[in-house]
Design a protein around this motif. Structure first.
Motif, PDB file in Angstrom:
ATOM      1  N   ALA A 222      34.107 -53.162 -28.877  1.00  0.00           N
ATOM      2  CA  ALA A 222      32.840 -52.519 -28.530  1.00  0.00           C
ATOM      3  C   ALA A 222      32.828 -51.036 -28.878  1.00  0.00           C
ATOM      4  CB  ALA A 222      32.571 -52.697 -27.029  1.00  0.00           C
ATOM      5  N   GLY A 223      33.962 -50.502 -29.325  1.00  0.00           N
ATOM      6  CA  GLY A 223      33.993 -49.105 -29.756  1.00  0.00           C
ATOM      7  C   GLY A 223      34.735 -48.168 -28.832  1.00  0.00           C
ATOM      8  N   PHE A 224      35.400 -48.702 -27.809  1.00  0.00           N
ATOM      9  CA  PHE A 224      36.152 -47.853 -26.883  1.00  0.00           C
ATOM     10  C   PHE A 224      37.582 -47.656 -27.390  1.00  0.00           C
ATOM     11  CE2 PHE A 224      32.814 -49.477 -24.139  1.00  0.00           C
ATOM     12  CZ  PHE A 224      32.489 -48.372 -23.359  1.00  0.00           C
ATOM     13  N   GLU A 225      38.060 -46.433 -27.266  1.00  0.00           N
ATOM     14  CA  GLU A 225      39.486 -46.177 -27.432  1.00  0.00           C
ATOM     15  C   GLU A 225      40.170 -46.558 -26.130  1.00  0.00           C
ATOM     16  OE1 GLU A 225      39.753 -42.067 -28.406  1.00  0.00           O
ATOM     17  OE2 GLU A 225      39.293 -42.375 -30.536  1.00  0.00           O
ATOM     18  N   VAL A 226      41.219 -47.349 -26.202  1.00  0.00           N
ATOM     19  CA  VAL A 226      41.847 -47.905 -25.009  1.00  0.00           C
ATOM     20  C   VAL A 226      43.322 -47.507 -24.971  1.00  0.00           C
ATOM     21  CG1 VAL A 226      42.354 -50.015 -23.719  1.00  0.00           C
ATOM     22  CG2 VAL A 226      40.266 -49.871 -25.096  1.00  0.00           C
ATOM     23  N   ARG A 227      43.774 -47.091 -23.797  1.00  0.00           N
ATOM     24  CA  ARG A 227      45.190 -46.807 -23.618  1.00  0.00           C
ATOM     25  C   ARG A 227      45.684 -47.478 -22.339  1.00  0.00           C
ATOM     26  NH1 ARG A 227      42.412 -42.396 -21.678  1.00  0.00           N
ATOM     27  NH2 ARG A 227      43.183 -41.465 -19.734  1.00  0.00           N
ATOM     28  N   LYS A 228      46.951 -47.816 -22.313  1.00  0.00           N
ATOM     29  CA  LYS A 228      47.563 -48.401 -21.132  1.00  0.00           C
ATOM     30  C   LYS A 228      48.177 -47.299 -20.274  1.00  0.00           C
ATOM     31  CE  LYS A 228      48.690 -53.008 -22.931  1.00  0.00           C
ATOM     32  NZ  LYS A 228      49.781 -53.987 -23.187  1.00  0.00           N
ATOM     33  N   LEU A 229      47.988 -47.431 -18.966  1.00  0.00           N
ATOM     34  CA  LEU A 229      48.547 -46.491 -18.005  1.00  0.00           C
ATOM     35  C   LEU A 229      49.326 -47.273 -16.951  1.00  0.00           C
ATOM     36  CD1 LEU A 229      45.447 -44.173 -17.388  1.00  0.00           C
ATOM     37  CD2 LEU A 229      47.387 -43.738 -18.908  1.00  0.00           C
ATOM     38  N   PRO A 230      50.209 -46.608 -16.231  1.00  0.00           N
ATOM     39  CA  PRO A 230      50.901 -47.295 -15.137  1.00  0.00           C
ATOM     40  C   PRO A 230      49.909 -47.749 -14.075  1.00  0.00           C
ATOM     41  CG  PRO A 230      52.037 -45.265 -15.722  1.00  0.00           C
ATOM     42  CD  PRO A 230      50.729 -45.237 -16.448  1.00  0.00           C
ATOM     43  N   GLY A 231      50.054 -48.981 -13.606  1.00  0.00           N
ATOM     44  CA  GLY A 231      49.177 -49.484 -12.568  1.00  0.00           C
ATOM     45  C   GLY A 231      49.552 -48.950 -11.202  1.00  0.00           C
ATOM     46  N   PHE A 232      48.840 -49.439 -10.187  1.00  0.00           N
ATOM     47  CA  PHE A 232      49.086 -48.985  -8.818  1.00  0.00           C
ATOM     48  C   PHE A 232      49.973 -49.989  -8.097  1.00  0.00           C
ATOM     49  CE2 PHE A 232      48.112 -48.821  -4.278  1.00  0.00           C
ATOM     50  CZ  PHE A 232      48.312 -47.477  -4.014  1.00  0.00           C
ATOM     51  N   GLY A 233      50.940 -49.462  -7.344  1.00  0.00           N
ATOM     52  CA  GLY A 233      51.803 -50.328  -6.557  1.00  0.00           C
ATOM     53  C   GLY A 233      52.597 -51.265  -7.447  1.00  0.00           C
ATOM     54  N   ARG A 234      52.495 -52.561  -7.161  1.00  0.00           N
ATOM     55  CA  ARG A 234      53.241 -53.555  -7.924  1.00  0.00           C
ATOM     56  C   ARG A 234      52.590 -53.896  -9.257  1.00  0.00           C
ATOM     57  NH1 ARG A 234      54.941 -57.979  -3.248  1.00  0.00           N
ATOM     58  NH2 ARG A 234      56.131 -56.530  -1.911  1.00  0.00           N
ATOM     59  N   LYS A 235      51.385 -53.375  -9.486  1.00  0.00           N
ATOM     60  CA  LYS A 235      50.691 -53.646 -10.758  1.00  0.00           C
ATOM     61  C   LYS A 235      51.324 -52.781 -11.839  1.00  0.00           C
ATOM     62  CE  LYS A 235      46.930 -55.664 -12.624  1.00  0.00           C
ATOM     63  NZ  LYS A 235      47.225 -55.415 -14.019  1.00  0.00           N
ATOM     64  N   ARG A 236      51.854 -53.424 -12.843  1.00  0.00           N
ATOM     65  CA  ARG A 236      52.632 -52.690 -13.843  1.00  0.00           C
ATOM     66  C   ARG A 236      51.764 -51.810 -14.731  1.00  0.00           C
ATOM     67  NH1 ARG A 236      56.214 -55.990 -18.129  1.00  0.00           N
ATOM     68  NH2 ARG A 236      54.121 -56.375 -18.970  1.00  0.00           N
ATOM     69  N   GLU A 237      50.616 -52.334 -15.187  1.00  0.00           N
ATOM     70  CA  GLU A 237      49.790 -51.595 -16.144  1.00  0.00           C
ATOM     71  C   GLU A 237      48.315 -51.714 -15.793  1.00  0.00           C
ATOM     72  OE1 GLU A 237      52.290 -51.893 -20.326  1.00  0.00           O
ATOM     73  OE2 GLU A 237      51.010 -53.581 -19.750  1.00  0.00           O
ATOM     74  N   MET A 238      47.535 -50.764 -16.277  1.00  0.00           N
ATOM     75  CA  MET A 238      46.080 -50.771 -16.185  1.00  0.00           C
ATOM     76  C   MET A 238      45.534 -50.178 -17.482  1.00  0.00           C
ATOM     77  SD  MET A 238      45.291 -47.462 -13.745  1.00  0.00           S
ATOM     78  CE  MET A 238      43.721 -47.138 -14.573  1.00  0.00           C
ATOM     79  N   LEU A 239      44.212 -50.217 -17.650  1.00  0.00           N
ATOM     80  CA  LEU A 239      43.592 -49.704 -18.864  1.00  0.00           C
ATOM     81  C   LEU A 239      42.641 -48.551 -18.543  1.00  0.00           C
ATOM     82  CD1 LEU A 239      42.606 -53.044 -20.678  1.00  0.00           C
ATOM     83  CD2 LEU A 239      44.679 -51.671 -21.011  1.00  0.00           C
TER      84      LEU A 239
END
Length: 290
Positions: A222-239
């Motif tokens: 859709a045209g978004f630049e996306v990067r992965k970041l550390p998630g919260f708590g036990r969640k390893r990654e987020m966008l």
């Protein structure tokens, strides 16, 4: 004489909740509304910080406005967190407006909302205002106004695609906060992501708790630049990320400081004049009466 029946908007389906240790969980989607240990910290980590909201609120010119779009109102915690930070960062900016636009297919009842938000007494001054104005569970658009017009919440109860097609707006930031894509795929469809894009401008940011590959690819398409970041708590990654600056979307051509002439000082004219004036827009109200 025929009796004309007044048609009322149809009621929407409420959420089906399971409560565990004071935390609501969706029976329909098998997912919690916020982190069991610290939902407020989770909201700041997932949505507030990656969208750089405190920094952007502080730098917002006065008059000016900031628009946040959200896919999934849920307990209202994300709205209240953004509102609290807005109050802190714009305390001396009289003519700035926060407009929060959120979509919810299965809303909580007023009583359920109160129970969910009671976990955060520090938000009580705001959550009490939200629950006191919380609308009936009817399909369609509901607009709530706080802080003398400086904070405006638009709630759409119903299918998100219907709401996105009905409401004309451009968001400065997005909270992509629907339930897990595995259990709630309709909220993460390519069509929804494309609609999010059409309500965005080059530079519009987004953040989401999920890091599912299908969602990442849809955002990139859709045209978004996306990067992965550390998630919260036990969640390893987020966008998180932003719509690219070369995205082919026209910017609004009318600045919020342009003067507006209103012809007619009746109820509609005067209400519109006050609404614009509260946003810091110069208004000339014209009427034949003295």
């Amino acid at each position: 004489m025929a009796v004309t029946e007044t048609l009322k908007p149809p009621a929407t389906e409420p959420a089906e909740l399971i409560w565990q240790d004071g935390v609501p969980e969706s029976a329909r989607f098998g997912d919690v509304y916020f982190n069991r240990h610290d939902g407020l910290a989770e909201t700041r980590h997932v949505f507030i910080s990656p969208n750089r909201l405190c920094e952007r609120f502080e730098k917002l010119p006065s008059p000016g406005h900031f628009v946040i779009g959200e896919t999934g109102f849920g307990s209202g915690l994300s709205f209240l967190t953004a509102w609290a930070d807005w109050k802190q960062q714009t305390a001396n900016q009289k003519h700035t407006v926060l407009h929060f636009i959120s979509f919810e297919r299965y809303p909580l009842t007023r009583e359920e909302l109160k129970a969910a938000l009671s976990r955060w007494p520090e938000l009580a001054p705001l959550s009490d205002q939200l629950t006191s104005q919380y609308p009936p569970l009817m399909n369609g658009v509901h607009r709530l106004v706080f802080e003398g017009g400086r904070v405006r919440l638009t709630l759409f109860f119903g299918e998100i695609l219907h709401g996105l097609k009905q409401l004309p707006f451009f968001a400065d930031a997005w909270f992509l906060d629907a339930f897990d894509p595995q259990h709630n795929p309709q909220m993460w469809s390519d069509e929804v992501i494309e609609s999010v894009r059409t309500h965005s401008l080059p530079g519009t940011t987004f953040a989401t708790f999920t890091a599912v590959g299908r969602v990442r690819r849809s955002l990139e398409a859709a045209g978004f630049e996306v990067r992965k970041l550390p998630g919260f708590g036990r969640k390893r990654e987020m966008l998180a990320g932003a719509l690219t600056t070369d995205a082919d979307i026209p910017a609004p051509t009318i600045a919020p400081t342009d003067p507006v002439a209103i012809i007619g000082a009746g109820i509609a004219g005067t209400l519109l004049a006050r609404n614009l004036a509260e946003r810091g827009v110069p208004v000339l109200l014209i009427d034949k009466a003295a």
